[in-house]
Enzyme design. Sequence first.
Site, PDB file in Angstrom:
ATOM      1  N   GLN A 176      -4.758  -1.008   9.217  1.00  0.00           N
ATOM      2  CA  GLN A 176      -4.783  -2.737   8.858  1.00  0.00           C
ATOM      3  C   GLN A 176      -5.327  -3.457   9.722  1.00  0.00           C
ATOM      4  OE1 GLN A 176      -3.826  -3.041   5.726  1.00  0.00           O
ATOM      5  NE2 GLN A 176      -4.176  -5.456   5.970  1.00  0.00           N
ATOM      6  N   ASP A 217     -10.963   3.608   4.237  1.00  0.00           N
ATOM      7  CA  ASP A 217     -11.237   2.251   4.032  1.00  0.00           C
ATOM      8  C   ASP A 217     -12.796   2.081   4.111  1.00  0.00           C
ATOM      9  OD1 ASP A 217      -9.501   0.148   4.028  1.00  0.00           O
ATOM     10  OD2 ASP A 217      -9.123   0.075   6.126  1.00  0.00           O
ATOM     11  N   LYS A 235       0.802  -1.152  -0.033  1.00  0.00           N
ATOM     12  CA  LYS A 235      -0.059   0.099   0.034  1.00  0.00           C
ATOM     13  C   LYS A 235       0.979   1.327  -0.068  1.00  0.00           C
ATOM     14  CE  LYS A 235      -3.949  -2.282   2.002  1.00  0.00           C
ATOM     15  NZ  LYS A 235      -4.652  -2.577   3.201  1.00  0.00           N
TER      16      LYS A 235
HETATM   17  N1  GUN Z   1      -6.860  -6.217   6.103  1.00  0.00           N
HETATM   18  C1  GUN Z   1      -7.264  -6.979   5.093  1.00  0.00           C
HETATM   19  N2  GUN Z   1      -7.771  -6.160   4.003  1.00  0.00           N
HETATM   20  C2  GUN Z   1      -7.967  -5.153   4.611  1.00  0.00           C
HETATM   21  C3  GUN Z   1      -8.613  -3.591   3.993  1.00  0.00           C
HETATM   22  O1  GUN Z   1      -8.926  -3.534   3.277  1.00  0.00           O
HETATM   23  N3  GUN Z   1      -8.299  -2.587   4.953  1.00  0.00           N
HETATM   24  C4  GUN Z   1      -7.996  -2.865   6.174  1.00  0.00           C
HETATM   25  N4  GUN Z   1      -7.871  -1.820   7.006  1.00  0.00           N
HETATM   26  N5  GUN Z   1      -7.501  -3.847   6.860  1.00  0.00           N
HETATM   27  C5  GUN Z   1      -7.367  -4.890   5.911  1.00  0.00           C
END
Ligand code: GUN
Length: 297
Positions: free
Chosen positions: A94, A117, A50
């Site tokens: 995350q 998100d 990311k």
């Molecule tokens: N963990 C797995 N996929 C995601 C996501 O799209 N966003 C977040 N914040 N955590 C994740």
Amino acid sequence: MSGRIIDGKAIAAGVRADVAAAVNALPAQPTLAVVLVGDDPASHVYVASKVKTTNEVGMRSVEIRLPAETTQDDLLARVAALSADPEVDGILVQLPLPKHISEPAVLAAIDPLKDVDGLTEASAGKLVLGKPGLRPCTPVGCVILAKTERPDLAGANVVVIGRSILVGKPAALLFLEQNATVTIAHSKTRDLKMVCRGADILVAAVGRPEMVRSDWIRPGAIVIDVGTNRVPAPEKGEGKTKLVGDVHFAEAIEVAAAITPSPGGVGPMTIACLLRNTVLAACARRGWTVPTALAAG
Ligand code: GUN
């Protein structure tokens, strides 16, 4: 007969190119803050990816890595500081978080204007109410991928397996927004195989390796595989592992009209949509016009 492979990598590259063009047209660089707590190896890989792609499209990133023993209060203070920081446009915490930390409490500390998100109560409420807002990234990616095969989803029977707040529930609502007829299936669903066989579009988001077999899929269906599961791969050597989806790919491609591979399908779209959300969040909060490169979708 073999179905088409929906190339998530290539489609995500297109979205990232649009984001890069949009960033270029903005008065200043947006900033995405990514918070990672603990040492889950998969989360470390996702977060690194990311951050790297954020920088590649010309945005700034702030990476906050905290030890697994971080207290909930410490994390809440960090997230509150990012929420208050005028330089930060998007905040991603995350998931999953270590067991001793309440995910809802942490998500509640994210300024909804920076909720790239789409997981805060404010964003979820807007999604349910059909109001404009920041939408969860993986579900948006699923809809974009499905639309590459079937641009008009009105009336399509969509079955989403899984009801998580991250994927299943918001995916169902996003497909509903496209006027699809949506069924959410889950661990208590009776005769899951038959429910799935009714799908024109089958979205698998359960986290169970290769659970969906060929006889779960209606011939000619579109299959979107959200799962990324690490499994032993003795054929590659002792102790080796590989990633597989929630769908048995080799079987499914013989039946489906089109299918996303995993990896290489939904995963790259999640990141591309996150970057897109960061630009949209920056524009909304700073009062900038959304650049034409992103205005359409
Ligand atoms: N963990 C797995 N996929 C995601 C996501 O799209 N966003 C977040 N914040 N955590 C994740």
